[in-house]
Design a protein around this motif. Structure first.
Motif, short mmCIF file in Angstrom:
data_model
loop_
_atom_site.label_atom_id
_atom_site.label_comp_id
_atom_site.label_asym_id
_atom_site.label_seq_id
_atom_site.Cartn_x
_atom_site.Cartn_y
_atom_site.Cartn_z
N GLY A 1 0.52 -1.41 0.00
CA GLY A 1 0.11 0.10 -0.01
C GLY A 1 0.36 1.09 -0.07
N SER A 2 0.13 2.52 0.48
CA SER A 2 0.54 4.15 0.23
C SER A 2 1.47 3.73 1.22
N ALA A 3 3.03 4.05 2.01
CA ALA A 3 3.02 4.11 2.54
C ALA A 3 4.80 5.15 2.66
N PRO A 4 5.53 5.74 3.82
CA PRO A 4 6.01 6.14 3.99
C PRO A 4 7.71 5.48 3.37
N GLU A 5 9.28 5.81 2.24
CA GLU A 5 9.23 5.01 1.87
C GLU A 5 10.60 4.43 2.51
N HIS A 6 10.58 4.79 3.59
CA HIS A 6 11.16 3.88 4.96
C HIS A 6 10.45 2.49 4.83
N ILE A 7 9.19 2.26 4.66
CA ILE A 7 8.54 0.97 4.65
C ILE A 7 8.77 0.62 3.73
N LEU A 8 8.10 1.39 2.92
CA LEU A 8 8.37 0.20 0.76
C LEU A 8 9.76 0.18 0.81
N ASP A 9 10.77 0.62 1.17
CA ASP A 9 12.53 -0.15 0.76
C ASP A 9 12.44 -1.39 1.57
N PHE A 10 12.28 -1.09 3.39
CA PHE A 10 11.96 -2.23 4.05
C PHE A 10 11.77 -3.44 3.22
N PHE A 11 10.73 -3.55 2.84
CA PHE A 11 9.54 -4.59 2.00
C PHE A 11 10.48 -4.90 0.77
N ARG A 12 11.23 -3.88 -0.17
CA ARG A 12 11.72 -4.35 -1.03
C ARG A 12 12.57 -4.95 -0.89
N LYS A 13 13.92 -4.72 0.12
CA LYS A 13 14.53 -6.03 0.34
C LYS A 13 14.21 -6.99 1.12
N PHE A 14 13.68 -7.10 1.76
CA PHE A 14 12.89 -8.36 2.88
C PHE A 14 12.79 -9.17 1.54
N SER A 15 12.07 -8.85 1.13
CA SER A 15 10.90 -9.51 -0.69
C SER A 15 11.80 -10.49 -1.27
N ARG A 16 13.06 -9.72 -1.36
CA ARG A 16 13.88 -10.83 -2.24
C ARG A 16 15.09 -11.59 -1.24
N TRP A 17 14.95 -11.37 -0.27
CA TRP A 17 15.98 -12.25 0.46
C TRP A 17 15.05 -13.95 1.10
#
Length: 388
Positions: free
Chosen positions: A285-301
């Motif tokens: 969803g729509s969220a602050p950039e640091h939240i979206l950035d975390f999920f981008r990294k975490f999803s790849r791991w």
């Protein structure tokens, strides 16, 4: 006396809440092997950084104690954790607004002289004795509005200052940015159903508050400042990023894969799991950039771990492989070593499926940022009023 969480196998409203919290189904593989150990790790850190002397009584106030989960986990921690086992004598007081919860807890722990349970409302009650740990688990503070949470924390701070004590305060709330409810990310309080199982889809809804770590820390700090209670430090912890209860029910995010069910399947050696279904496939969803950035990294791991497990079974998953965090970099190599000792190819999958959830659990536990991206967000603050 040692007590384990199995003694409290028994949900929350005056009529059904007790049944829920005592339900055997509630303590699934994820709760036993992921959630309870993580909660204990937070409690341990709170205790250790309080710097209590060996042999001291550890006085604990458990806010929203329900049927006694906090007492069971603390008792197990203080008995089994080699770093602190035997160091403290637990003196526990659990308070809950539900008289049925309190009565149930009293019955369960009737023979435990170090545990007391009382019916009280944290929003209005006054404390008369000091505590080393002000505990909470099971997100009781999310039942409060932000203003009510502020008031409850002021009450705790007042008690700390009056007794000039040093302590830790553990505030357990619902994480605002859990994948379980991405459509609700813009709201900090909404009508939440306490349905933890698919069979409880019609459970009564109740308004609950959801927090990012910024929101929670602001309320905690403001409450301390108004009372003049010194804060030594804050720490925040996300629990159940991928395996929260509502990844199973799909109640608030119907498109979400049933990750909790899938991980429970991995933990069950009698069933075979479709690893392709485990891949992180979440519309954020729509969220602050640091939240979206975390999920981008975490999803790849996450996806790299799943694809490595699949490759060991001769399956190919179309994912972008990335370098894994150091804590789990050797997953594939370790599994290969284990497989080299197995002569029966039919046992390969069982071994891989048993080792994968441990790696995924380690990924969650070590890479959680404390942002409010899990089902639970623990906010811990250490207070020192000894010099007032």
């Amino acid at each position: 006396m040692k007590v384990t969480p199995k003694q409290i196998e028994t949900v929350y409203n005056e009529s059904n809440a007790v049944e829920h919290y005592l339900s055997k189904s509630r303590r699934d593989g994820v709760k036993i092997e992921w959630e309870e150990p993580f909660s204990c790790s937070v409690f341990k850190r709170a205790i250790v950084l309080c710097n209590r002397k060996k042999g001291d009584k550890l006085k604990v106030l458990d806010v929203g104690s329900g049927t006694g989960d906090g007492y069971a986990l603390l008792s197990q921690l203080l008995c089994d954790d080699f770093a602190i086992a035997g160091n403290y004598e637990l003196d526990y007081l659990g308070v809950d607004i539900s008289s049925q919860m309190v009565e149930t807890a009293r019955n369960i722990y009737a023979n435990h002289s170090n545990a007391r349970f009382e019916c009280a409302d944290i929003r209005t009650s006054s404390l008369t004795e000091p505590f080393d740990i002000y505990l909470s688990c099971g997100v009781p503070y999310s039942h409060l509005t932000h203003k009510e949470l502020h008031q409850a924390l002021k009450m705790i701070a007042t008690n700390v200052c009056q007794h000039r004590s040093r302590c830790a305060v553990v505030v357990d709330v619902l994480g605002r940015y859990s994948i379980e409810w991405t459509p609700q990310w813009q709201e900090s309080r909404w009508n939440y159903s306490m349905s933890f199982f698919e069979s409880e889809g019609d459970a009564e809804a109740t308004w609950m508050s959801f927090y990012s770590h910024h929101d929670l820390q602001e309320i905690m700090q403001q409450a301390m400042d108004e009372v003049g209670c010194p804060v030594e430090r804050f720490e925040f912890f996300d629990r159940s990023i991928m395996v929260g209860r509502h990844t199973s029910t799909g109640q608030f995010n119907p498109k979400l894969p049933q990750y909790r069910n899938l991980v429970n399947s991995l933990l069950d050696s009698s069933v075979e799991t479709d690893l392709s279904q485990l891949l992180f496939s979440v519309e954020l969803g729509s969220a602050p950039e640091h939240i979206l950035d975390f999920f981008r990294k975490f999803s790849r791991w996450w996806n790299t771990l799943v694809s490595q497990a699949a490759a060991l079974l001769g399956e190919s998953l179309a994912v972008e492989s990335v370098e894994l965090p150091s804590e789990i970099q050797e997953f594939q190599e370790n599994v290969q070593k284990e497989l080299s000792h197995i002569s029966d190819p039919n046992l390969y999958r069982k071994k891989v499926e048993l080792m994968l959830p441990e790696a995924l659990r380690c990924l969650e536990a070590t890479q959680q940022p404390g942002y409010g991206v899990g089902h639970d967000l623990f906010g811990v603050m250490w207070l020192d009023a000894t010099r007032l």
